[in-house]
Scaffold this motif. Structure first.
Motif, mmCIF file in Angstrom:
data_model
loop_
_atom_site.group_PDB
_atom_site.id
_atom_site.type_symbol
_atom_site.label_atom_id
_atom_site.label_comp_id
_atom_site.label_asym_id
_atom_site.label_seq_id
_atom_site.Cartn_x
_atom_site.Cartn_y
_atom_site.Cartn_z
ATOM 1 N N LYS A 98 41.072 44.997 40.549
ATOM 2 C CA LYS A 98 41.912 43.809 40.347
ATOM 3 C C LYS A 98 41.342 42.616 41.111
ATOM 4 C CE LYS A 98 46.335 44.045 40.549
ATOM 5 N NZ LYS A 98 47.718 44.342 41.024
ATOM 6 N N TRP A 99 40.839 42.871 42.311
ATOM 7 C CA TRP A 99 40.254 41.805 43.126
ATOM 8 C C TRP A 99 38.997 41.252 42.467
ATOM 9 C CZ3 TRP A 99 36.331 42.384 47.478
ATOM 10 C CH2 TRP A 99 36.247 41.214 48.234
ATOM 11 N N MET A 100 38.094 42.148 42.028
ATOM 12 C CA MET A 100 36.846 41.709 41.407
ATOM 13 C C MET A 100 37.109 41.045 40.057
ATOM 14 S SD MET A 100 34.456 42.123 43.478
ATOM 15 C CE MET A 100 33.187 41.618 42.318
ATOM 16 N N LYS A 101 38.095 41.517 39.317
ATOM 17 C CA LYS A 101 38.422 40.891 38.032
ATOM 18 C C LYS A 101 38.853 39.447 38.245
ATOM 19 C CE LYS A 101 41.576 41.293 34.081
ATOM 20 N NZ LYS A 101 42.703 42.066 33.488
ATOM 21 N N GLY A 102 39.678 39.204 39.265
ATOM 22 C CA GLY A 102 40.114 37.849 39.548
ATOM 23 C C GLY A 102 38.952 36.958 39.959
ATOM 24 N N ILE A 103 38.009 37.521 40.761
ATOM 25 C CA ILE A 103 36.866 36.733 41.215
ATOM 26 C C ILE A 103 35.937 36.392 40.063
ATOM 27 C CG2 ILE A 103 34.772 36.788 42.644
ATOM 28 C CD1 ILE A 103 36.316 38.467 44.670
ATOM 29 N N LEU A 104 35.604 37.389 39.234
ATOM 30 C CA LEU A 104 34.620 37.196 38.168
ATOM 31 C C LEU A 104 35.165 36.362 37.009
ATOM 32 C CD1 LEU A 104 33.061 40.789 38.053
ATOM 33 C CD2 LEU A 104 32.097 38.733 39.105
ATOM 34 N N LEU A 105 36.426 36.561 36.653
ATOM 35 C CA LEU A 105 36.969 35.888 35.474
ATOM 36 C C LEU A 105 37.599 34.540 35.789
ATOM 37 C CD1 LEU A 105 38.581 38.880 33.529
ATOM 38 C CD2 LEU A 105 36.289 37.886 33.282
ATOM 39 N N HIS A 106 38.201 34.430 36.963
ATOM 40 C CA HIS A 106 38.966 33.211 37.256
ATOM 41 C C HIS A 106 38.548 32.536 38.571
ATOM 42 C CE1 HIS A 106 41.544 34.633 34.026
ATOM 43 N NE2 HIS A 106 41.725 35.782 34.680
ATOM 44 N N GLN B 107 49.043 50.750 45.460
ATOM 45 C CA GLN B 107 48.129 51.295 44.470
ATOM 46 C C GLN B 107 46.892 51.885 45.128
ATOM 47 O OE1 GLN B 107 47.505 47.786 42.106
ATOM 48 N NE2 GLN B 107 49.226 48.240 40.745
ATOM 49 N N PRO B 108 46.177 52.778 44.408
ATOM 50 C CA PRO B 108 44.938 53.346 44.973
ATOM 51 C C PRO B 108 43.903 52.262 45.278
ATOM 52 C CG PRO B 108 45.658 54.580 43.039
ATOM 53 C CD PRO B 108 46.530 53.370 43.106
ATOM 54 N N MET B 109 42.978 52.578 46.162
ATOM 55 C CA MET B 109 42.001 51.586 46.596
ATOM 56 C C MET B 109 41.156 51.077 45.443
ATOM 57 S SD MET B 109 38.884 51.935 49.388
ATOM 58 C CE MET B 109 39.961 52.639 50.632
ATOM 59 N N ILE C 109 24.601 42.522 45.076
ATOM 60 C CA ILE C 109 25.887 41.870 45.345
ATOM 61 C C ILE C 109 27.040 42.777 44.934
ATOM 62 C CG2 ILE C 109 27.356 39.928 44.663
ATOM 63 C CD1 ILE C 109 24.869 38.216 44.522
ATOM 64 N N PHE C 110 26.870 43.531 43.840
ATOM 65 C CA PHE C 110 27.911 44.467 43.404
ATOM 66 C C PHE C 110 28.157 45.540 44.474
ATOM 67 C CE2 PHE C 110 28.976 48.494 41.197
ATOM 68 C CZ PHE C 110 30.229 48.147 40.728
ATOM 69 N N LEU C 111 27.072 46.111 45.014
ATOM 70 C CA LEU C 111 27.220 47.124 46.061
ATOM 71 C C LEU C 111 27.806 46.520 47.336
ATOM 72 C CD1 LEU C 111 23.868 49.097 45.602
ATOM 73 C CD2 LEU C 111 26.170 49.837 44.954
ATOM 74 N N VAL C 112 27.413 45.279 47.633
ATOM 75 C CA VAL C 112 27.963 44.601 48.808
ATOM 76 C C VAL C 112 29.464 44.421 48.668
ATOM 77 C CG1 VAL C 112 28.062 42.351 49.966
ATOM 78 C CG2 VAL C 112 25.866 43.435 49.541
ATOM 79 N N SER C 113 29.936 44.069 47.471
ATOM 80 C CA SER C 113 31.374 43.870 47.260
ATOM 81 C C SER C 113 32.142 45.173 47.467
ATOM 82 C CB SER C 113 31.637 43.312 45.859
ATOM 83 O OG SER C 113 31.336 44.271 44.858
ATOM 84 N N ILE C 114 31.553 46.298 47.024
ATOM 85 C CA ILE C 114 32.210 47.599 47.215
ATOM 86 C C ILE C 114 32.288 47.929 48.706
ATOM 87 C CG2 ILE C 114 32.011 50.083 46.800
ATOM 88 C CD1 ILE C 114 30.745 49.466 44.118
ATOM 89 N N CYS C 115 31.159 47.762 49.403
ATOM 90 C CA CYS C 115 31.133 48.052 50.847
ATOM 91 C C CYS C 115 32.111 47.150 51.597
ATOM 92 C CB CYS C 115 29.726 47.867 51.396
ATOM 93 S SG CYS C 115 28.520 49.063 50.766
ATOM 94 N N THR C 116 32.175 45.873 51.194
ATOM 95 C CA THR C 116 33.097 44.937 51.851
ATOM 96 C C THR C 116 34.532 45.402 51.701
ATOM 97 O OG1 THR C 116 31.600 43.078 51.454
ATOM 98 C CG2 THR C 116 33.912 42.556 51.877
ATOM 99 N N PHE C 117 34.917 45.796 50.493
ATOM 100 C CA PHE C 117 36.304 46.207 50.255
ATOM 101 C C PHE C 117 36.635 47.496 50.999
ATOM 102 C CE2 PHE C 117 40.053 47.437 47.811
ATOM 103 C CZ PHE C 117 40.684 46.213 47.675
ATOM 104 N N ILE C 118 35.667 48.409 51.067
ATOM 105 C CA ILE C 118 35.904 49.658 51.807
ATOM 106 C C ILE C 118 36.064 49.376 53.292
ATOM 107 C CG2 ILE C 118 34.856 51.850 52.502
ATOM 108 C CD1 ILE C 118 33.580 52.005 49.743
ATOM 109 N N ILE C 119 35.225 48.476 53.828
ATOM 110 C CA ILE C 119 35.279 48.169 55.261
ATOM 111 C C ILE C 119 36.625 47.582 55.659
ATOM 112 C CG2 ILE C 119 34.353 46.595 57.016
ATOM 113 C CD1 ILE C 119 31.602 47.049 55.748
ATOM 114 N N ILE C 120 37.154 46.649 54.841
ATOM 115 C CA ILE C 120 38.418 46.027 55.212
ATOM 116 C C ILE C 120 39.595 46.974 55.012
ATOM 117 C CG2 ILE C 120 37.594 43.697 54.738
ATOM 118 C CD1 ILE C 120 39.012 43.763 52.093
#
Length: 327
Positions: free
Chosen positions: A72-80, A64-66, A16-27
């Motif tokens: 920031k996106w993953m921090k919001g998802i995981l923590l909140h 900001q850089p990718m 799931i971690f690798l999927v999240s990275i690939c998802t963010f790169i794709i968009i």
């Protein structure tokens, strides 16, 4: 069995971690971002956009850089549990997707049940009565189901329902119930409408699984262990269900891993055609305007469904065939 389950869950975490990275790169791959689309619209309207766009770019952190945006996106998802802000609608992504996800999952689960309840008995019948008239009819409709695009089938069924049965088409309830609270009449009206998208979305999946079940069962029906069991006097029905069908179910069950996410993502055009309140139209619009966090969140959820569907199929396979969990 518990060790088997824990290993599968442990494998899901890095996946799931690798999927999240690939998802963010794709968009992020398409040139520009949502503000570029907004600038073009404001330019066509003759509105001065520089100050507004600079303010929005700073607010959303798009300069900001990718990797900074990703963390920031993953921090919001995981923590909140915060999937970010939809740029176009200026609302939290969670507010936009949860209601639609409920409808999407509901339709997908009912479609999955429709596929299984249709494909399993027809596939068994086609194998047991191969080259019979019933087998030829099932094969014909199976090829038709695979050949006709879902959106075309949706248009055809909507036309027939409206033209010959006088049923309102489009949406999951009639127009007069859209703003009404849930009552018994509204539930009945929902049942009158929801069968159509279930049949439309599930037809191609059912057609494919019928062919898979037929082929798998034909491979097992003439194996030595089936001939031996028949020679010992076991009834045909009991023999069929206890041995060859159980073995033939292995590839059949393994398809859950791709059917579940396909049902969610593959209904985009159907949802647009039939005006369904699901995630499909929302994802399509987010991709068109490059609404980064909304599109990314929906793609991430569909990707996680693939992982979850694979886990479910693995557990069912281990339950059906004990050899799997030992090997």
């Amino acid at each position: 069995m518990m060790g088997f389950l824990m290993r599968r869950i442990f494998y899901m975490i890095p996946t799931i971690f690798l999927v999240s990275i690939c998802t963010f790169i794709i968009i992020q791959l398409p040139p520009g971002d949502y503000l570029d689309s907004l600038a073009a619209e404001m330019g066509e309207a003759g509105v001065e956009s520089t100050a507004v766009l600079d303010s929005l770019r700073e607010q959303y952190g798009l300069g900001q850089p990718m990797y900074v945006q990703y963390f920031k996106w993953m921090k919001g998802i995981l923590l909140h549990g915060d999937f970010g802000i939809s740029f176009e609608k200026n609302r939290p992504v969670t507010d936009l997707i949860w209601n639609r996800l409920g409808w999407t999952f509901g339709i997908s689960i009912m479609t999955l049940l429709f596929i299984w309840l249709t494909a399993l008995p027809i596939g068994i019948y086609s194998a047991v009565r191969k080259y019979s008239m019933g087998d030829y009819i099932a094969t014909f409709f199976g090829f038709i189901g695979l050949a006709i695009p879902n959106f075309l089938l949706a248009l055809l069924m909507m036309y027939v329902a409206f033209k010959y049965f006088g049923q309102s088409v489009g949406g999951l309830v009639s127009p007069e119930y859209l703003e009404e609270p849930w009552t018994w009449d509204k539930y009945v009206d929902l049942l009158k409408h929801i069968w159509m998208p279930i049949v439309v979305v599930g037809t191609s999946g059912a057609a494919a699984l019928i062919r898979i079940m037929r082929a798998n069962l034909l491979d097992e029906l003439y194996r030595p262990y089936v001939v031996t069991a028949r020679a010992k006097g076991m009834s045909e029905f009991q023999l069929l269900l206890k041995y060859p069908v159980r073995v033939a179910l292995n590839p059949f069950v393994s398809t859950i891993g791709w059917i579940l996410p396909t049902l969610v993502s593959g209904e985009i055009i159907v949802a647009v055609v039939m005006n369904l309140p699901t995630t499909g139209p929302l994802l399509l619009r987010a991709l068109l305007v490059q609404d980064m966090y909304l599109a990314g969140s929906l793609i991430l959820i569909v990707s996680m469904l693939t992982v979850i569907g694979t886990l479910i199929s693995d557990l069912l396979l281990a339950w059906i065939d004990p050899r799997i969990r030992y090997q």
